[in-house]
Design an enzyme around this catalytic site. Structure first.
Site, mmCIF file in Angstrom:
data_model
loop_
_atom_site.group_PDB
_atom_site.id
_atom_site.type_symbol
_atom_site.label_atom_id
_atom_site.label_comp_id
_atom_site.label_asym_id
_atom_site.label_seq_id
_atom_site.Cartn_x
_atom_site.Cartn_y
_atom_site.Cartn_z
ATOM 1 N N ARG A 76 0.834 -1.193 0.000
ATOM 2 C CA ARG A 76 0.000 0.000 0.000
ATOM 3 C C ARG A 76 0.877 1.254 0.000
ATOM 4 O O ARG A 76 2.068 1.189 0.281
ATOM 5 C CB ARG A 76 -0.919 0.017 1.232
ATOM 6 C CG ARG A 76 -2.025 -1.016 1.197
ATOM 7 C CD ARG A 76 -2.792 -1.063 2.510
ATOM 8 N NE ARG A 76 -1.982 -1.628 3.591
ATOM 9 C CZ ARG A 76 -2.391 -1.770 4.846
ATOM 10 N NH1 ARG A 76 -3.602 -1.336 5.182
ATOM 11 N NH2 ARG A 76 -1.603 -2.316 5.759
ATOM 12 N N LYS A 121 1.669 2.281 7.288
ATOM 13 C CA LYS A 121 2.012 1.533 8.493
ATOM 14 C C LYS A 121 2.955 2.317 9.390
ATOM 15 O O LYS A 121 3.586 3.288 8.989
ATOM 16 C CB LYS A 121 2.642 0.191 8.125
ATOM 17 C CG LYS A 121 1.671 -0.777 7.454
ATOM 18 C CD LYS A 121 0.445 -1.049 8.326
ATOM 19 C CE LYS A 121 0.788 -1.827 9.569
ATOM 20 N NZ LYS A 121 -0.405 -2.087 10.435
ATOM 21 N N TYR A 174 -1.095 4.797 10.488
ATOM 22 C CA TYR A 174 -1.446 3.848 11.533
ATOM 23 C C TYR A 174 -0.249 3.700 12.471
ATOM 24 O O TYR A 174 0.892 3.593 12.020
ATOM 25 C CB TYR A 174 -1.789 2.476 10.936
ATOM 26 C CG TYR A 174 -3.114 2.426 10.212
ATOM 27 C CD1 TYR A 174 -4.307 2.608 10.891
ATOM 28 C CD2 TYR A 174 -3.172 2.174 8.844
ATOM 29 C CE1 TYR A 174 -5.528 2.566 10.239
ATOM 30 C CE2 TYR A 174 -4.379 2.121 8.176
ATOM 31 C CZ TYR A 174 -5.561 2.318 8.877
ATOM 32 O OH TYR A 174 -6.758 2.274 8.215
ATOM 33 N N HIS A 224 -0.761 2.106 16.211
ATOM 34 C CA HIS A 224 -1.003 0.969 17.105
ATOM 35 C C HIS A 224 0.025 0.934 18.234
ATOM 36 O O HIS A 224 0.696 -0.073 18.476
ATOM 37 C CB HIS A 224 -0.973 -0.346 16.318
ATOM 38 C CG HIS A 224 -2.008 -0.431 15.242
ATOM 39 N ND1 HIS A 224 -3.355 -0.539 15.515
ATOM 40 C CD2 HIS A 224 -1.889 -0.401 13.885
ATOM 41 C CE1 HIS A 224 -4.035 -0.587 14.383
ATOM 42 N NE2 HIS A 224 -3.174 -0.493 13.383
ATOM 43 N N GLU A 246 -5.934 5.084 13.469
ATOM 44 C CA GLU A 246 -6.865 4.181 14.142
ATOM 45 C C GLU A 246 -7.561 4.803 15.347
ATOM 46 O O GLU A 246 -8.531 4.220 15.864
ATOM 47 C CB GLU A 246 -6.158 2.888 14.570
ATOM 48 C CG GLU A 246 -5.202 3.012 15.742
ATOM 49 C CD GLU A 246 -3.801 3.431 15.331
ATOM 50 O OE1 GLU A 246 -2.919 3.423 16.199
ATOM 51 O OE2 GLU A 246 -3.588 3.765 14.153
ATOM 52 N N ASP A 279 -2.212 -6.578 15.642
ATOM 53 C CA ASP A 279 -1.500 -5.294 15.690
ATOM 54 C C ASP A 279 -1.787 -4.525 16.964
ATOM 55 O O ASP A 279 -1.127 -3.525 17.258
ATOM 56 C CB ASP A 279 -1.799 -4.437 14.448
ATOM 57 C CG ASP A 279 -3.273 -4.254 14.191
ATOM 58 O OD1 ASP A 279 -4.089 -4.609 15.065
ATOM 59 O OD2 ASP A 279 -3.632 -3.760 13.105
#
Length: 363
Positions: A15, A74, A93, A95, A117, A269
């Site tokens: 991605r 990511k 993101y 996490h 997120e 994750d």
């Protein structure tokens, strides 16, 4: 504003933070977008696509990171930590609840980090997590069906069965977006499906979607201990926004599953909700523990980057525009975006992450 788009370096993460169409929107608003060469190749976008949209192609990751705002997919990996001091603002993101090392690196760098997120609307919906949750939920059954094949280490069960042979059993822990999408695919394949959730109202809603095609159960220890050993495919789909996922399935319970059964934990994750599950990668997606196939790839949507990149951009672009146009002032004007703020001024500012790392005040 200068916006950087580095190439993702996580294993088989294809991605990209911005699609050419998103770049065009930003350039038309007067912003400069610097895209690392070949950043979009895995998603089907070449450098000329970005150049036609108005982007400037740069040859190195450093050149993409050295901008006011960096857009990724990511979380930064350790190889990228030296770049963290370059941009003022990172939007991706993160996490963090499952990654103390990254949390500390972000704090030490002085960067302002906003996590996709944890951007949260007034009704509790997570608009930037939703599209990837839909994809991950659907992929979980797709991958699960594959790893149930004998050649992949599984039991050799066809989820849909055939006339005269019973279909496979799919147990889903969590009835949110991931669990619902997983159930849609599993039902479509003809599997026997059970969803467990602690929210009775959600279970009632799911009944309106699935009727009698899915068995809906309250999630408690007794039901989990009954359902898990019977499952051919167990899917973890538990989400506590910003926090580590709770452990719902112990190693002892996993040992009671039939050999060759498959576990896929979409919550990996955020730490995962199954004790025996650890993060894996697309290159090495599974391992066997207690005779059960474990699949712990944390970036599952990276397997379908053409679809996933566009789906993600449809949701992130409005917020990216606000950050590009207004800088950090956008956080004062958009309550949902402000909830995405995780790290600022070398401190953790998101309450859920503070709760996970109470000892990390400031660095």
């Amino acid at each position: 504003m200068e916006i950087g788009v580095p190439k993702e370096i996580k294993d088989q993460e294809f991605r990209v933070g911005l699609s050419p169409s998103s770049v065009r929107v930003l350039c038309d608003r007067g912003h400069q977008v610097f895209v690392e060469t070949d950043a979009g190749m895995g998603a089907g976008f070449n450098d000329s696509d970005y150049q036609q949209a108005g982007a400037i192609i740069v040859e190195t990751a450093l050149a993409a990171w050295s901008r006011e705002l960096v857009i990724k997919v990511k979380e930064p990996l350790k190889e990228e930590y030296p770049y963290l001091e370059k941009p003022k603002l990172l939007f991706t993101y993160l996490h963090l609840a499952a990654d103390r090392t990254l949390t500390e690196a972000l704090m030490q760098s002085g960067i302002t980090a906003i996590a996709y997120e944890t951007v949260e609307l007034s009704d509790g919906r997570l608009p930037l997590l939703t599209p990837m949750s839909i994809i991950a939920g659907r992929l979980s059954v797709q991958f699960g069906a594959r790893y149930l094949e004998k050649q992949q280490g599984g039991r050799g069960v066809l989820l849909g069965g055939i006339p005269g042979v019973s279909s496979g059993r799919v147990a889903i822990l969590g009835g949110g977006i991931v669990g619902t999408e997983a159930a849609k695919i599993a039902v479509g394949m003809g599997a026997q499906v059970q969803i467990l959730d602690i929210n009775v109202d959600r279970l009632a809603y799911l009944e309106t979607l699935f009727g009698s095609r899915v068995e809906l159960l309250y999630s408690n220890v007794s039901n989990i201990e009954t359902i898990v050993p019977q499952a051919d495919l167990l899917i973890g789909a538990v989400l506590v926004p910003g926090k580590r996922a709770p452990i719902l399935v112990s190693q002892e319970l996993v040992s009671k599953m039939r050999p060759g059964s498959v576990i896929i934990d979409v919550a990996v994750d955020q730490g995962g909700c199954i004790e025996t599950l650890r993060p894996t990668s697309h290159s090495y997606p599974t391992y066997i523990k207690e005779g059960v196939v474990h699949f712990g790839v944390p970036n599952m949507p990276g397997a379908v980057p053409w679809t996933a990149t566009q789906a993600l951009n449809h949701s992130t672009l409005p917020y990216i525009i606000k950050l590009a146009d207004q800088g950090l002032n956008a956080l004062d004007k958009d309550v949902a975006l402000a909830k995405g703020l995780n790290i600022k001024d070398r401190k953790i500012v998101h309450p859920a992450v503070v709760e996970v790392f109470p000892d990390l005040g400031s660095v």
